[in-house]
Scaffold this motif. Structure first.
Motif, short mmCIF file in Angstrom:
data_model
loop_
_atom_site.label_atom_id
_atom_site.label_comp_id
_atom_site.label_asym_id
_atom_site.label_seq_id
_atom_site.Cartn_x
_atom_site.Cartn_y
_atom_site.Cartn_z
N VAL A 74 -68.89 16.18 67.14
CA VAL A 74 -69.70 16.33 65.92
C VAL A 74 -70.03 14.94 65.40
CG1 VAL A 74 -69.84 17.32 63.61
CG2 VAL A 74 -68.56 18.51 65.42
N GLN A 75 -71.31 14.69 65.20
CA GLN A 75 -71.78 13.38 64.73
C GLN A 75 -71.45 13.15 63.27
OE1 GLN A 75 -75.95 14.05 65.61
NE2 GLN A 75 -75.89 12.60 67.29
N GLY A 76 -71.21 11.91 62.93
CA GLY A 76 -71.19 11.50 61.53
C GLY A 76 -69.93 11.80 60.76
N VAL A 77 -68.95 12.44 61.38
CA VAL A 77 -67.71 12.77 60.69
C VAL A 77 -66.52 12.40 61.57
CG1 VAL A 77 -68.64 14.60 59.23
CG2 VAL A 77 -67.85 15.15 61.52
N PHE A 290 -52.01 8.77 69.32
CA PHE A 290 -52.55 7.43 69.11
C PHE A 290 -53.10 7.30 67.69
CE2 PHE A 290 -56.05 4.41 69.01
CZ PHE A 290 -55.51 3.29 69.64
N LEU A 291 -53.87 8.29 67.26
CA LEU A 291 -54.47 8.27 65.92
C LEU A 291 -53.40 8.16 64.85
CD1 LEU A 291 -57.26 10.68 64.68
CD2 LEU A 291 -55.29 10.17 63.27
N ASN A 292 -52.36 8.98 64.97
CA ASN A 292 -51.32 8.99 63.93
C ASN A 292 -50.48 7.72 63.93
OD1 ASN A 292 -51.97 11.51 62.84
ND2 ASN A 292 -50.79 12.59 64.40
N ALA A 293 -50.36 7.07 65.09
CA ALA A 293 -49.55 5.85 65.18
C ALA A 293 -50.35 4.58 64.93
CB ALA A 293 -48.88 5.77 66.56
N ASN A 294 -51.68 4.66 65.09
CA ASN A 294 -52.53 3.47 65.00
C ASN A 294 -53.82 3.79 64.25
OD1 ASN A 294 -51.03 1.72 67.23
ND2 ASN A 294 -51.36 3.74 68.12
N GLU A 295 -53.72 4.06 62.96
CA GLU A 295 -54.89 4.49 62.19
C GLU A 295 -56.02 3.47 62.23
OE1 GLU A 295 -54.54 5.94 58.28
OE2 GLU A 295 -53.14 7.55 58.78
N THR A 296 -55.70 2.21 62.04
CA THR A 296 -56.74 1.18 62.02
C THR A 296 -57.43 1.09 63.37
OG1 THR A 296 -55.57 -0.09 60.32
CG2 THR A 296 -57.22 -1.26 61.63
N ALA A 297 -56.66 1.09 64.44
CA ALA A 297 -57.23 1.03 65.79
C ALA A 297 -58.08 2.28 66.06
CB ALA A 297 -56.13 0.89 66.83
N ALA A 298 -57.63 3.42 65.56
CA ALA A 298 -58.39 4.66 65.75
C ALA A 298 -59.74 4.58 65.04
CB ALA A 298 -57.59 5.85 65.22
N LYS A 299 -59.75 4.02 63.84
CA LYS A 299 -61.01 3.86 63.10
C LYS A 299 -61.96 2.90 63.83
CE LYS A 299 -58.71 4.62 58.68
NZ LYS A 299 -58.23 3.97 57.44
N ARG A 300 -61.39 1.89 64.47
CA ARG A 300 -62.22 0.96 65.22
C ARG A 300 -62.88 1.64 66.41
NH1 ARG A 300 -57.78 -3.92 65.09
NH2 ARG A 300 -58.21 -4.65 62.96
N VAL A 301 -62.18 2.58 67.02
CA VAL A 301 -62.78 3.36 68.11
C VAL A 301 -64.00 4.10 67.58
CG1 VAL A 301 -62.44 5.36 69.62
CG2 VAL A 301 -60.65 3.63 69.45
N TYR A 302 -63.86 4.70 66.42
CA TYR A 302 -64.97 5.43 65.81
C TYR A 302 -66.13 4.49 65.50
CZ TYR A 302 -67.61 8.49 62.73
OH TYR A 302 -68.62 9.23 62.17
N ALA A 303 -65.81 3.37 64.88
CA ALA A 303 -66.86 2.41 64.50
C ALA A 303 -67.63 1.91 65.70
CB ALA A 303 -66.24 1.23 63.74
N ALA A 304 -66.91 1.61 66.78
CA ALA A 304 -67.57 1.11 68.00
C ALA A 304 -68.46 2.17 68.61
CB ALA A 304 -66.51 0.65 69.00
N ARG A 305 -67.97 3.40 68.65
CA ARG A 305 -68.76 4.47 69.28
C ARG A 305 -70.00 4.81 68.47
NH1 ARG A 305 -68.45 8.00 73.25
NH2 ARG A 305 -69.69 9.88 73.05
N GLU A 306 -69.86 4.80 67.14
CA GLU A 306 -70.98 5.17 66.26
C GLU A 306 -71.82 3.96 65.84
OE1 GLU A 306 -71.71 8.51 65.21
OE2 GLU A 306 -70.36 8.84 66.91
N ARG A 307 -71.43 2.76 66.33
CA ARG A 307 -72.15 1.52 66.02
C ARG A 307 -72.22 1.27 64.52
NH1 ARG A 307 -74.81 3.81 70.40
NH2 ARG A 307 -74.94 2.47 72.25
N LEU A 308 -71.05 1.34 63.89
CA LEU A 308 -70.93 1.12 62.46
C LEU A 308 -70.09 -0.12 62.20
CD1 LEU A 308 -70.24 4.82 61.40
CD2 LEU A 308 -72.36 3.56 61.03
N ASP A 309 -70.22 -0.67 60.99
CA ASP A 309 -69.45 -1.85 60.63
C ASP A 309 -67.96 -1.51 60.59
OD1 ASP A 309 -69.13 -4.59 59.45
OD2 ASP A 309 -68.40 -3.39 57.77
N ALA A 310 -67.20 -2.21 61.41
CA ALA A 310 -65.77 -1.90 61.55
C ALA A 310 -65.02 -2.09 60.24
CB ALA A 310 -65.16 -2.76 62.65
N ALA A 311 -65.32 -3.15 59.50
CA ALA A 311 -64.61 -3.42 58.25
C ALA A 311 -64.82 -2.29 57.24
CB ALA A 311 -65.08 -4.75 57.66
N THR A 312 -66.04 -1.74 57.19
CA THR A 312 -66.31 -0.63 56.28
C THR A 312 -65.54 0.62 56.70
OG1 THR A 312 -68.53 -1.46 55.80
CG2 THR A 312 -68.11 0.87 55.34
#
Length: 363
Positions: A74-77, A290-312
Motif C-alpha cells: 500500500v502506497q503512502g502509509v 527487524f522493525l521492532n528492534a531497529n525503528e530508525t533503520a526501518a524508517k530509512r528503508v521506507y524513506a529510500a523506497r518511497e524517495r522521501l527525505d530520511a530526516a523527515t
C-alpha cells in the motif's frame, strides 16, 4: 556433506592400495578391477553429493516452487513496512522466493487483489477482512496484528496550519477527509464519536478520496480536517501545510486499537503453494523483528523506497506490530464486536478461524 567427503577419501585411499590377498601374478588384474569399481563408486558418490546439496538447500529455504511471490504493498502509509523490509533486506530471496511488488493506493485495493488471485500476500485492514469473512468464510487468512497503543501509534487528525479549529468538537458542520475504503470509514466514525460525540453524515460530512490527495485537499480548503496515518502526518506538518488537532485518536476508541495484520494470504495460495506461503511468512516475521528492534533503520528503508527525505521520515511515529504472539484473534475480535455494536457489521464475526499460525503454514 561430511559423510560424503569421508566416503570419497576411503574410496580413493582403497584405490591406491594393492589387494595383497591375491596371488602376486594376479595383483595387477585385481588392481585394475578395483579401479573400475572405484570409478563407479566415485560417480555414485558425486550423485550423492548433489542430492545432499539439494537437500541442504531445501532445509534452509522453505520455497517449493519457481513461481514469483506477488507482494501487494500500500502506497503512502507505513502499513506495508514489514513487506518493504522483507524485500529490501533480501528476506524473501533468502527463503528462495522472488518477490514481485505491486503498489496499491489503499488497503482495500490490495485486499481485492489478494482475494481475486492477483496477489499472493499483502497487509490487511481488519474491517476488510471481516467483510470478506462474512461474504466468503475462510477465503483469506491473516497472521499478526498491527495496532495503535498509548506508546506506539501512527494515526493523527490534521487541520490546516492557519485553521480556526482548535478542538475536535469544532468539526461539527464541517467536512472531514479520509482515504478510500471501509477501514478508514469505520475508524473515522469511531474516532469522531469517541472524541467529540459527532456522527458522520449527521454532524460531519465525510469526503473520501485517494490517500495521496488528502494533504492537497486540506491545503486547498476542500476539507476542514483529515484522518492521516504516518508518514503523511509528519510530512504535512514538516511542509507547513498542517498542524495536529488530535494525535493517536484511535486509542480514544479502544486501547490497544487493532486495525490491521502484517501478513495476509489466501487459503487457495496456502493450499497450492504451502512451502512458498511458509517462506513468505518467515520472511515477514524476520522483517517485523527487524522493525521492532531497529525503528530508525526501518524508517530509512521506507524513506529510500518511497524517495522521501530520511530526516523527515525518521521523526514519524510507528504503530505496534506483532507476528506470532498468539493473541491475534483475540485482539481482532474486540474490533469485530465493536463494529457490530456500532452497526458497521451486518452479522457477528468469529475471528478465531481467520488467523493462521506458523505451525499451520510450515508444519
Amino acid at each position: 556433506m561430511a559423510a560424503a567427503r569421508l566416503l570419497i577419501y576411503l574410496l580413493f585411499y582403497a584405490d591406491n592400495k594393492e589387494i595383497t590377498t591375491a596371488p602376486r601374478k594376479n595383483r595387477q588384474v585385481v588392481r585394475m578391477d578395483s579401479r573400475k569399481l572405484s570409478l563407479g563408486a566415485t560417480v555414485l558418490v558425486l550423485v550423492i553429493i548433489v542430492i545432499l546439496a539439494v537437500t541442504q538447500t531445501s532445509i534452509t529455504s522453505s520455497a517449493t516452487s519457481q513461481q514469483p511471490l506477488r507482494v501487494a504493498i500500500v502506497q503512502g502509509v507505513l502499513f506495508s513496512l514489514p513487506s518493504m523490509i522483507a524485500v529490501e533486506k533480501g528476506y524473501f530471496s533468502q527463503e528462495g522466493l522472488t518477490a514481485e511488488v505491486t503498489e496499491f493506493s489503499s488497503t482495500k485495493d490490495a485486499f481485492d487483489a489478494l482475494a481475486a488471485g492477483r496477489a499472493d500476500i499483502t497487509v490487511l485492514g481488519l474491517p476488510n477482512l471481516f467483510a470478506a469473512e462474512l461474504a466468503s468464510p475462510g477465503k483469506v487468512k491473516a497472521s499478526g496484528i498491527m495496532a495503535d497503543t498509548k506508546e506506539r501509534y501512527m494515526t493523527y487528525i490534521l487541520i490546516a496550519k492557519d485553521s480556526p479549529i482548535n478542538k475536535t468538537s469544532d468539526l461539527k458542520g464541517r467536512k472531514f477527509g479520509a482515504a478510500l475504503g471501509t477501514n478508514t470509514k469505520v475508524w473515522s466514525a469511531a474516532m469522531l464519536r469517541s472524541l467529540a460525540g459527532l456522527e458522520l453524515g449527521k454532524d460531519v460530512e465525510l469526503a473520501q478520496m485517494s490517500y495521496g490527495l488528502l494533504l492537497g485537499a486540506l491545503e486547498a480548503g476542500s476539507v476542514d480536517a483529515i484522518y492521516a496515518n504516518e508518514p503523511l502526518a509528519t510530512i504535512g506538518v514538516a511542509r507547513g501545510i498542517a498542524r495536529v488537532l488530535e494525535k493517536n485518536p484511535r486509542t480514544a476508541v479502544m486501547n490497544p486499537a487493532p486495525f490491521g495484520a502484517p501478513f495476509g494470504v489466501s487459503a487457495e495460495f496456502v493450499k497450492k503453494r504451502r512451502g512458498d506461503a511458509c517462506g513468505a511468512y518467515r520472511a515477514v516475521a524476520r522483517a517485523v523483528n527487524f522493525l521492532n528492534a531497529n525503528e530508525t533503520a526501518a524508517k530509512r528503508v521506507y524513506a529510500a523506497r518511497e524517495r522521501l527525505d530520511a530526516a523527515t521520515i525518521e521523526s514519524a511515529t510507528l504503530m505496534n506490530v506483532s507476528l506470532g504472539a498468539g493473541d491475534d484473534a483475540q485482539q481482532a475480535q474486540r474490533l469485530a464486536d465493536f463494529m457490530l455494536a456500532q452497526g458497521e457489521l451486518k452479522a457477528p464475526v468469529r475471528t478465531q478461524g481467520m488467523f493462521i499460525a506458523e505451525k499451520e503454514l510450515c508444519g
